[in-house]
Design a protein around this motif. Sequence first.
Motif, PDB file in Angstrom:
ATOM      1  N   PRO A  28       0.886  -1.250   0.094  1.00  0.00           N
ATOM      2  CA  PRO A  28      -0.054  -0.034  -0.005  1.00  0.00           C
ATOM      3  C   PRO A  28       0.889   1.198  -0.036  1.00  0.00           C
ATOM      4  O   PRO A  28       1.876   1.252   0.588  1.00  0.00           O
ATOM      5  CB  PRO A  28      -0.770  -0.155   1.213  1.00  0.00           C
ATOM      6  N   ARG A  29       0.224   2.312  -0.567  1.00  0.00           N
ATOM      7  CA  ARG A  29       1.361   3.594  -0.812  1.00  0.00           C
ATOM      8  C   ARG A  29       0.924   4.333   0.611  1.00  0.00           C
ATOM      9  O   ARG A  29       0.150   3.983   1.183  1.00  0.00           O
ATOM     10  CB  ARG A  29       0.641   4.311  -1.785  1.00  0.00           C
ATOM     11  N   TYR A  30       1.706   5.346   0.778  1.00  0.00           N
ATOM     12  CA  TYR A  30       1.399   6.241   1.909  1.00  0.00           C
ATOM     13  C   TYR A  30      -0.047   6.689   1.932  1.00  0.00           C
ATOM     14  O   TYR A  30      -0.748   7.255   0.894  1.00  0.00           O
ATOM     15  CB  TYR A  30       2.473   7.347   2.018  1.00  0.00           C
ATOM     16  N   ARG A  31      -0.611   6.465   3.092  1.00  0.00           N
ATOM     17  CA  ARG A  31      -2.024   7.015   3.336  1.00  0.00           C
ATOM     18  C   ARG A  31      -3.076   6.286   2.927  1.00  0.00           C
ATOM     19  O   ARG A  31      -4.269   6.511   2.973  1.00  0.00           O
ATOM     20  CB  ARG A  31      -2.194   8.626   2.894  1.00  0.00           C
ATOM     21  N   GLU A  32      -2.777   5.017   2.152  1.00  0.00           N
ATOM     22  CA  GLU A  32      -3.831   4.208   1.518  1.00  0.00           C
ATOM     23  C   GLU A  32      -4.297   3.448   2.580  1.00  0.00           C
ATOM     24  O   GLU A  32      -3.689   2.968   3.330  1.00  0.00           O
ATOM     25  CB  GLU A  32      -3.123   3.496   0.312  1.00  0.00           C
ATOM     26  N   VAL A  33      -5.580   2.841   2.342  1.00  0.00           N
ATOM     27  CA  VAL A  33      -6.102   1.615   3.030  1.00  0.00           C
ATOM     28  C   VAL A  33      -5.163   0.503   3.050  1.00  0.00           C
ATOM     29  O   VAL A  33      -4.908  -0.118   1.741  1.00  0.00           O
ATOM     30  CB  VAL A  33      -7.300   1.400   2.887  1.00  0.00           C
ATOM     31  N   ASN A  34      -4.762  -0.112   4.263  1.00  0.00           N
ATOM     32  CA  ASN A  34      -4.083  -1.318   4.262  1.00  0.00           C
ATOM     33  C   ASN A  34      -5.239  -2.547   4.101  1.00  0.00           C
ATOM     34  O   ASN A  34      -5.615  -2.717   5.227  1.00  0.00           O
ATOM     35  CB  ASN A  34      -3.163  -1.360   5.343  1.00  0.00           C
ATOM     36  N   ALA A  35      -5.085  -3.266   3.142  1.00  0.00           N
ATOM     37  CA  ALA A  35      -6.039  -4.340   2.962  1.00  0.00           C
ATOM     38  C   ALA A  35      -5.783  -5.525   3.944  1.00  0.00           C
ATOM     39  O   ALA A  35      -6.362  -6.227   4.422  1.00  0.00           O
ATOM     40  CB  ALA A  35      -6.093  -4.879   1.791  1.00  0.00           C
ATOM     41  N   GLY A  36      -4.490  -5.424   4.468  1.00  0.00           N
ATOM     42  CA  GLY A  36      -3.900  -6.738   5.128  1.00  0.00           C
ATOM     43  C   GLY A  36      -4.804  -6.708   6.721  1.00  0.00           C
ATOM     44  O   GLY A  36      -4.954  -7.635   7.275  1.00  0.00           O
TER      45      GLY A  36
END
Length: 334
Positions: A28-36
């Motif tokens: 994930p990019r910076y400030r993106e939602v982390n699907a993990g």
Amino acid sequence: TKATPPTPLPVDKMVYGFQALVNTYGTPRYREVNAGAFAVILFPFLFGIMFGDLGHGTLLMLFGLSMIRNEASFEGKKLDDLVEMCYGGRYVIFLNGCFGMYVGLIYNEAFACPMSIWGSGYDWDKETIIHPPIFGVEPAWHHATNKISFFNSFKMKISIIVGVLQMTFGIFLSLLNHLEYRNYKKVVFQFLPELGFFGSIFGYLIFLIFYKWSVPWVELGKPAPSLLTTLINMFMSPGAVALPENAELLLFQGQADVEAVLILVALVCVPLLLFPIPFLESCEHEAALKKKLAYKALEGGSAHEEAAVHEEGEHEFSFGDAFVHQAIHTIEFV
């Protein structure tokens, strides 16, 4: 600097394996939602639906638990590739086993053998249903002559429903990312086409599944149409379901018209997903470059400085790269 900040992903030993699974598709990019964060529950749940069995799930859970309880004997030692892979995903294995056990109770199966823990609501003498099952699938289905086709069809349909819901959830997570970055062109030309394409095919398939379950085909004296055949004919022979010779394939009135609209929506969404974004990014880049050149001109910059600005802008953006990236994304999604 305009460089993208690094993405810190603090994980503990429990979520490490799930985050590693997500990272195989991209960090994930910076400030993106982390699907993990969502994969910790959604991945084992879908595993349990596909491989639900109380006995097999118990063995898998105990195997994962044994590695968790004996972490000290594995940590810091050189392990075989297979052992290292299992040890790194020990919590994945453990949760997969737990969900496999839970769904196995719903399926009333242990080591592929039928169970009747909660009792049966079927009267074998009168060959009729007395009451719905207390929990899970009616155990009497395990003794039916068509039990294999029933359970295979049931598990496949449940897996499709949950899988489609999870993928739809992922599409909406991408919407949050677009809004966070205020990238509204991707809301219009990526999120909406993806949702339209996905919904027109797989959303329609889920509707057909629930509709087929809701119709008493035996009472109507009609064989239940195959959903796989219906979906294939929807694209290979659009409108053929309305012909008199294909009456046995008809699920509901107006099906041909509904499918024609959905095919049109799917076909329109593909070019909308592929073409607009690279051209809009090119226009945005040209506008930003002109603004830089205008500021340089106001500051009295030389022609050499203006050429340097133009060269820097060309280096930052490539229409070819942007188009190829969007084409890859479109092909992967479609």
